[in-house]
Design a protein around this motif. Structure first.
Motif, PDB file in Angstrom:
ATOM      1  N   MET A 150       0.844  -1.189   0.000  1.00 30.68           N
ATOM      2  CA  MET A 150       0.000   0.000   0.000  1.00 30.68           C
ATOM      3  C   MET A 150       0.887   1.249   0.000  1.00 30.68           C
ATOM      4  O   MET A 150       1.794   1.372   0.814  1.00 30.68           O
ATOM      5  CB  MET A 150      -0.889  -0.014   1.242  1.00 30.68           C
ATOM      6  N   VAL A 151       0.613   2.180  -0.864  1.00 26.82           N
ATOM      7  CA  VAL A 151       1.359   3.438  -0.940  1.00 26.82           C
ATOM      8  C   VAL A 151       0.713   4.440   0.010  1.00 26.82           C
ATOM      9  O   VAL A 151      -0.484   4.703  -0.077  1.00 26.82           O
ATOM     10  CB  VAL A 151       1.364   3.982  -2.391  1.00 26.82           C
ATOM     11  N   MET A 152       1.524   4.967   0.902  1.00 24.41           N
ATOM     12  CA  MET A 152       0.999   5.896   1.899  1.00 24.41           C
ATOM     13  C   MET A 152       0.819   7.303   1.340  1.00 24.41           C
ATOM     14  O   MET A 152      -0.070   8.015   1.729  1.00 24.41           O
ATOM     15  CB  MET A 152       1.918   5.959   3.116  1.00 24.41           C
ATOM     16  N   GLY A 153       1.668   7.716   0.434  1.00 21.92           N
ATOM     17  CA  GLY A 153       1.572   9.067  -0.092  1.00 21.92           C
ATOM     18  C   GLY A 153       2.360  10.052   0.732  1.00 21.92           C
ATOM     19  O   GLY A 153       3.011   9.702   1.719  1.00 21.92           O
ATOM     20  N   ARG A 154       2.283  11.287   0.329  1.00 19.23           N
ATOM     21  CA  ARG A 154       3.062  12.331   0.976  1.00 19.23           C
ATOM     22  C   ARG A 154       2.433  12.739   2.309  1.00 19.23           C
ATOM     23  O   ARG A 154       1.217  12.842   2.423  1.00 19.23           O
ATOM     24  CB  ARG A 154       3.195  13.516   0.056  1.00 19.23           C
ATOM     25  N   LYS A 155       3.311  13.015   3.260  1.00 25.52           N
ATOM     26  CA  LYS A 155       2.867  13.378   4.594  1.00 25.52           C
ATOM     27  C   LYS A 155       3.707  14.553   5.077  1.00 25.52           C
ATOM     28  O   LYS A 155       4.885  14.651   4.744  1.00 25.52           O
ATOM     29  CB  LYS A 155       3.057  12.177   5.509  1.00 25.52           C
ATOM     30  N   ALA A 156       3.119  15.422   5.863  1.00 21.59           N
ATOM     31  CA  ALA A 156       3.849  16.530   6.475  1.00 21.59           C
ATOM     32  C   ALA A 156       3.473  16.626   7.940  1.00 21.59           C
ATOM     33  O   ALA A 156       2.318  16.392   8.312  1.00 21.59           O
ATOM     34  CB  ALA A 156       3.540  17.845   5.766  1.00 21.59           C
ATOM     35  N   ILE A 157       4.462  16.953   8.761  1.00 19.42           N
ATOM     36  CA  ILE A 157       4.224  17.233  10.175  1.00 19.42           C
ATOM     37  C   ILE A 157       4.795  18.618  10.454  1.00 19.42           C
ATOM     38  O   ILE A 157       5.950  18.898  10.132  1.00 19.42           O
ATOM     39  CB  ILE A 157       4.887  16.204  11.107  1.00 19.42           C
ATOM     40  N   ILE A 158       3.959  19.478  11.025  1.00 17.31           N
ATOM     41  CA  ILE A 158       4.355  20.853  11.335  1.00 17.31           C
ATOM     42  C   ILE A 158       4.418  20.989  12.861  1.00 17.31           C
ATOM     43  O   ILE A 158       3.405  20.796  13.545  1.00 17.31           O
ATOM     44  CB  ILE A 158       3.350  21.866  10.745  1.00 17.31           C
ATOM     45  N   PHE A 159       5.617  21.293  13.372  1.00  9.46           N
ATOM     46  CA  PHE A 159       5.826  21.439  14.810  1.00  9.46           C
ATOM     47  C   PHE A 159       5.844  22.914  15.200  1.00  9.46           C
ATOM     48  O   PHE A 159       6.671  23.678  14.707  1.00  9.46           O
ATOM     49  CB  PHE A 159       7.147  20.775  15.231  1.00  9.46           C
ATOM     50  N   HIS A 160       4.927  23.295  16.098  1.00  9.73           N
ATOM     51  CA  HIS A 160       4.857  24.680  16.575  1.00  9.73           C
ATOM     52  C   HIS A 160       6.053  25.010  17.461  1.00  9.73           C
ATOM     53  O   HIS A 160       6.827  24.133  17.835  1.00  9.73           O
ATOM     54  CB  HIS A 160       3.547  24.920  17.326  1.00  9.73           C
ATOM     55  N   GLY A 161       6.172  26.274  17.800  1.00  7.92           N
ATOM     56  CA  GLY A 161       7.286  26.735  18.621  1.00  7.92           C
ATOM     57  C   GLY A 161       6.977  26.709  20.104  1.00  7.92           C
ATOM     58  O   GLY A 161       5.874  26.349  20.535  1.00  7.92           O
TER      59      GLY A 161
ATOM     60  N   TYR B 197      -1.192  16.208   0.416  1.00 10.79           N
ATOM     61  CA  TYR B 197      -0.478  15.777   1.622  1.00 10.79           C
ATOM     62  C   TYR B 197      -1.461  15.410   2.728  1.00 10.79           C
ATOM     63  O   TYR B 197      -2.520  16.025   2.860  1.00 10.79           O
ATOM     64  CB  TYR B 197       0.410  16.909   2.164  1.00 10.79           C
ATOM     65  N   VAL B 198      -1.095  14.442   3.539  1.00 10.99           N
ATOM     66  CA  VAL B 198      -1.744  14.198   4.815  1.00 10.99           C
ATOM     67  C   VAL B 198      -0.908  14.976   5.823  1.00 10.99           C
ATOM     68  O   VAL B 198       0.310  14.772   5.914  1.00 10.99           O
ATOM     69  CB  VAL B 198      -1.755  12.693   5.159  1.00 10.99           C
ATOM     70  N   VAL B 199      -1.543  15.895   6.550  1.00 15.20           N
ATOM     71  CA  VAL B 199      -0.794  16.815   7.401  1.00 15.20           C
ATOM     72  C   VAL B 199      -1.193  16.646   8.867  1.00 15.20           C
ATOM     73  O   VAL B 199      -2.367  16.577   9.196  1.00 15.20           O
ATOM     74  CB  VAL B 199      -1.024  18.283   6.976  1.00 15.20           C
ATOM     75  N   GLU B 200      -0.179  16.602   9.717  1.00 17.45           N
ATOM     76  CA  GLU B 200      -0.379  16.615  11.165  1.00 17.45           C
ATOM     77  C   GLU B 200       0.199  17.920  11.700  1.00 17.45           C
ATOM     78  O   GLU B 200       1.292  18.322  11.296  1.00 17.45           O
ATOM     79  CB  GLU B 200       0.364  15.462  11.830  1.00 17.45           C
ATOM     80  N   VAL B 201      -0.544  18.555  12.607  1.00 17.15           N
ATOM     81  CA  VAL B 201      -0.049  19.731  13.321  1.00 17.15           C
ATOM     82  C   VAL B 201      -0.296  19.454  14.805  1.00 17.15           C
ATOM     83  O   VAL B 201      -1.262  19.926  15.383  1.00 17.15           O
ATOM     84  CB  VAL B 201      -0.745  21.034  12.865  1.00 17.15           C
ATOM     85  N   PRO B 202       0.574  18.643  15.411  1.00 14.87           N
ATOM     86  CA  PRO B 202       0.319  18.227  16.788  1.00 14.87           C
ATOM     87  C   PRO B 202       0.481  19.357  17.794  1.00 14.87           C
ATOM     88  O   PRO B 202       1.294  20.267  17.600  1.00 14.87           O
ATOM     89  CB  PRO B 202       1.379  17.147  17.024  1.00 14.87           C
ATOM     90  N   TYR B 203      -0.306  19.269  18.858  1.00 15.91           N
ATOM     91  CA  TYR B 203      -0.153  20.191  19.978  1.00 15.91           C
ATOM     92  C   TYR B 203       0.774  19.518  20.986  1.00 15.91           C
ATOM     93  O   TYR B 203       0.481  18.431  21.488  1.00 15.91           O
ATOM     94  CB  TYR B 203      -1.499  20.513  20.610  1.00 15.91           C
TER      95      TYR B 203
END
Length: 180
Positions: free
Chosen positions: A1-12, A34-40
């Motif tokens: 299975m191909v997951m595809g592009r992913k991005a994770i953005i880490f806040h300051g 993109y599948v994007v995560e912006v975790p807290y």
């Protein structure tokens, strides 16, 4: 299975996913597939990196198609993340990042030393964006120190901290252009 592009953005440090340009960038990337995560991460630069890092690594799957973006303390965190991750990610962009004490504040996000070769081996393309006018010392000198150890691309601007409590920064067009 191909997951595809992913991005994770880490806040300051002291930030959250809903400030400055984080959600705007997430939306731009999602529109491009993109599948994007912006975790807290309230423990970022509060909890010591030695205990904080394993928790974050365990909570996020990254692969060779992953793009990592970090701002300020989140960019400093990416150094430890890249040193200890098990794969080589596609790209890392460190915005207002730093690798040594930038000011007089405590910086539990920093390691005492880094395995620069390991970091370099875990990212195909690395970009440092710093400002000559950063109010916290996360300036072009910090970007140059990382660039000299890791290569990649250094971009220097005169643009403060690229978003802060007193610097609204709703959009960050440069980041959108840098991520394929």
């Amino acid at each position: 299975m191909v997951m595809g592009r992913k991005a994770i953005i880490f806040h300051g440090t002291g930030g959250n996913p809903d400030v400055v340009w984080y959600r705007w960038l997430a939306g731009r990337l999602e529109a491009r597939g993109y599948v994007v995560e912006v975790p807290y991460l309230p423990g970022l630069n509060v909890e010591p990196i030695a205990t904080f890092l394993p928790t974050v690594l365990a909570g996020h799957h990254v692969d060779e198609d992953t793009v990592l973006v970090g701002h300020s303390g989140g960019a400093a965190f990416l150094l430890a993340f890249l040193e200890h991750v098990e794969v080589t990610v596609a790209q890392a962009i460190l915005v207002a990042g730093y690798c040594t004490q930038p000011n007089t504040s405590e910086e539990p996000v920093l390691q005492e030393s880094y395995d620069w070769a390991a970091i370099r081996s875990h990212v195909r393309d690395i970009v440092f964006i710093n400002s000559r006018q950063d109010p916290y010392g996360c300036d072009d000198g910090q970007g140059r120190a990382m660039f000299e150890r890791l290569g990649g691309t250094q971009i220097v601007r005169d643009d403060g901290h690229f978003g802060d409590y007193n610097q609204p920064y709703e959009r960050f067009e440069l980041l959108d252009r840098l991520i394929p």
